[in-house]
Design an enzyme around this catalytic site. Structure first.
Site, PDB file in Angstrom:
ATOM      1  N   ASP A   1      13.331   2.670  -3.643  1.00 35.24           N
ATOM      2  CA  ASP A   1      12.964   1.631  -2.684  1.00 35.24           C
ATOM      3  C   ASP A   1      14.133   0.663  -2.518  1.00 35.24           C
ATOM      4  O   ASP A   1      14.794   0.289  -3.492  1.00 35.24           O
ATOM      5  CB  ASP A   1      11.713   0.884  -3.177  1.00 35.24           C
TER       6      ASP A   1
ATOM      7  N   ASN B   1      -0.259   2.482   0.294  1.00 31.92           N
ATOM      8  CA  ASN B   1      -0.915   1.506   1.157  1.00 31.92           C
ATOM      9  C   ASN B   1      -1.304   2.183   2.465  1.00 31.92           C
ATOM     10  O   ASN B   1      -0.545   3.009   2.990  1.00 31.92           O
ATOM     11  CB  ASN B   1       0.028   0.335   1.436  1.00 31.92           C
TER      12      ASN B   1
ATOM     13  N   GLY C   1      -1.808  -3.231   3.661  1.00 35.95           N
ATOM     14  CA  GLY C   1      -0.458  -3.770   3.520  1.00 35.95           C
ATOM     15  C   GLY C   1       0.643  -2.766   3.810  1.00 35.95           C
ATOM     16  O   GLY C   1       1.785  -2.949   3.390  1.00 35.95           O
TER      17      GLY C   1
ATOM     18  N   HIS D   1       4.823   5.878   7.820  1.00 36.25           N
ATOM     19  CA  HIS D   1       5.017   7.269   7.382  1.00 36.25           C
ATOM     20  C   HIS D   1       4.494   7.291   5.946  1.00 36.25           C
ATOM     21  O   HIS D   1       4.972   6.497   5.111  1.00 36.25           O
ATOM     22  CB  HIS D   1       6.493   7.674   7.444  1.00 36.25           C
TER      23      HIS D   1
ATOM     24  N   HIS E   1       3.724   7.280   2.265  1.00 39.11           N
ATOM     25  CA  HIS E   1       4.600   7.221   1.093  1.00 39.11           C
ATOM     26  C   HIS E   1       3.804   6.780  -0.108  1.00 39.11           C
ATOM     27  O   HIS E   1       2.915   5.925  -0.008  1.00 39.11           O
ATOM     28  CB  HIS E   1       5.783   6.270   1.309  1.00 39.11           C
TER      29      HIS E   1
ATOM     30  N   HIS F   1       4.314   4.886  -3.625  1.00 42.42           N
ATOM     31  CA  HIS F   1       5.211   4.087  -4.454  1.00 42.42           C
ATOM     32  C   HIS F   1       5.016   4.549  -5.891  1.00 42.42           C
ATOM     33  O   HIS F   1       3.885   4.730  -6.350  1.00 42.42           O
ATOM     34  CB  HIS F   1       4.821   2.605  -4.409  1.00 42.42           C
TER      35      HIS F   1
HETATM   36  P1  AMP Z   1       4.642  -0.279   2.442  1.00 41.98           P
HETATM   37  O1  AMP Z   1       4.429  -1.760   2.529  1.00 41.98           O
HETATM   38  O2  AMP Z   1       3.686   0.406   1.516  1.00 41.98           O
HETATM   39  O3  AMP Z   1       4.692   0.361   3.805  1.00 41.98           O
HETATM   40  O4  AMP Z   1       6.042  -0.078   1.756  1.00 41.98           O
HETATM   41  C1  AMP Z   1       7.232   0.124   2.462  1.00 41.98           C
HETATM   42  C2  AMP Z   1       8.348   0.110   1.464  1.00 41.98           C
HETATM   43  O5  AMP Z   1       9.486   0.681   2.081  1.00 41.98           O
HETATM   44  C3  AMP Z   1       8.743  -1.270   0.963  1.00 41.98           C
HETATM   45  O6  AMP Z   1       8.610  -1.312  -0.456  1.00 41.98           O
HETATM   46  C4  AMP Z   1      10.185  -1.410   1.412  1.00 41.98           C
HETATM   47  O7  AMP Z   1      11.000  -2.117   0.494  1.00 41.98           O
HETATM   48  C5  AMP Z   1      10.613   0.033   1.548  1.00 41.98           C
HETATM   49  N1  AMP Z   1      11.735   0.293   2.462  1.00 41.98           N
HETATM   50  C6  AMP Z   1      11.883  -0.177   3.717  1.00 41.98           C
HETATM   51  N2  AMP Z   1      13.022   0.299   4.255  1.00 41.98           N
HETATM   52  C7  AMP Z   1      13.587   1.080   3.317  1.00 41.98           C
HETATM   53  C8  AMP Z   1      14.786   1.855   3.266  1.00 41.98           C
HETATM   54  N3  AMP Z   1      15.649   1.916   4.300  1.00 41.98           N
HETATM   55  N4  AMP Z   1      15.061   2.551   2.125  1.00 41.98           N
HETATM   56  C9  AMP Z   1      14.224   2.479   1.071  1.00 41.98           C
HETATM   57  N5  AMP Z   1      13.077   1.787   1.070  1.00 41.98           N
HETATM   58  C10 AMP Z   1      12.766   1.086   2.161  1.00 41.98           C
END
Ligand code: AMP
Length: 118
Positions: free
Chosen positions: A33, A91, A97, A102, A104, A106
């Site tokens: 992340d 999420n 949140g 896309h 993912h 965590h």
């Molecule tokens: P969510 O709120 O569950 O959609 O989490 C999105 C996550 O993507 C957050 O923890 C961001 O820090 C992470 N994120 C956003 N852009 C990037 C990126 N270019 N590379 C890696 N992580 C990213």
């Protein structure tokens, strides 16, 4: 809501934006992340175009579903979380949140993760 092909993870999958890769196979990509919330904070994403877990579970093949699930454990092992454990979460939507549309997971690890929600 349809899948946004210009979301940041779609761009990472196309190689248009770099990532710090942890693991990749035919079905998934895992990378650090960009804004880690814990000592270890890795994201595991399917390569297919799925907005969130609901979209994935309704449209993905059984193979894709199995591969993503297995990848969560595999990646946790790769980042050293086999013995002490980790937290995996996804999420979904605005109340959940979710910022990047896309799917993912965590993976948080490397220290006590703490309260389940805040
Ligand atoms: P969510 O709120 O569950 O959609 O989490 C999105 C996550 O993507 C957050 O923890 C961001 O820090 C992470 N994120 C956003 N852009 C990037 C990126 N270019 N590379 C890696 N992580 C990213």
């Amino acid at each position: 809501m349809s899948y946004d092909k210009n979301n940041i993870f779609a761009k990472i999958l196309r190689g248009e934006i770099p990532c710090k890769k942890v693991y990749e196979n035919d079905h998934v990509l895992a990378f650090h992340d960009i804004n880690p919330q814990k000592k270890v904070h890795v994201l595991v994403i399917p390569k297919g175009e799925y907005i969130d877990l609901n979209d994935f579970n309704s449209k993905a093949s059984d193979k894709e579903i199995v591969e993503l699930n297995k990848a969560v454990t595999h990646v946790a092992n790769l980042v050293g979380a086999k013995d002490k454990g980790f937290r995996a979460l996804t999420n979904i939507g605005s109340d959940g949140g979710q910022e990047v549309p896309h799917l993912h997971f965590h993976i948080f690890a490397g220290e006590k993760i703490g309260k389940m929600v805040s």
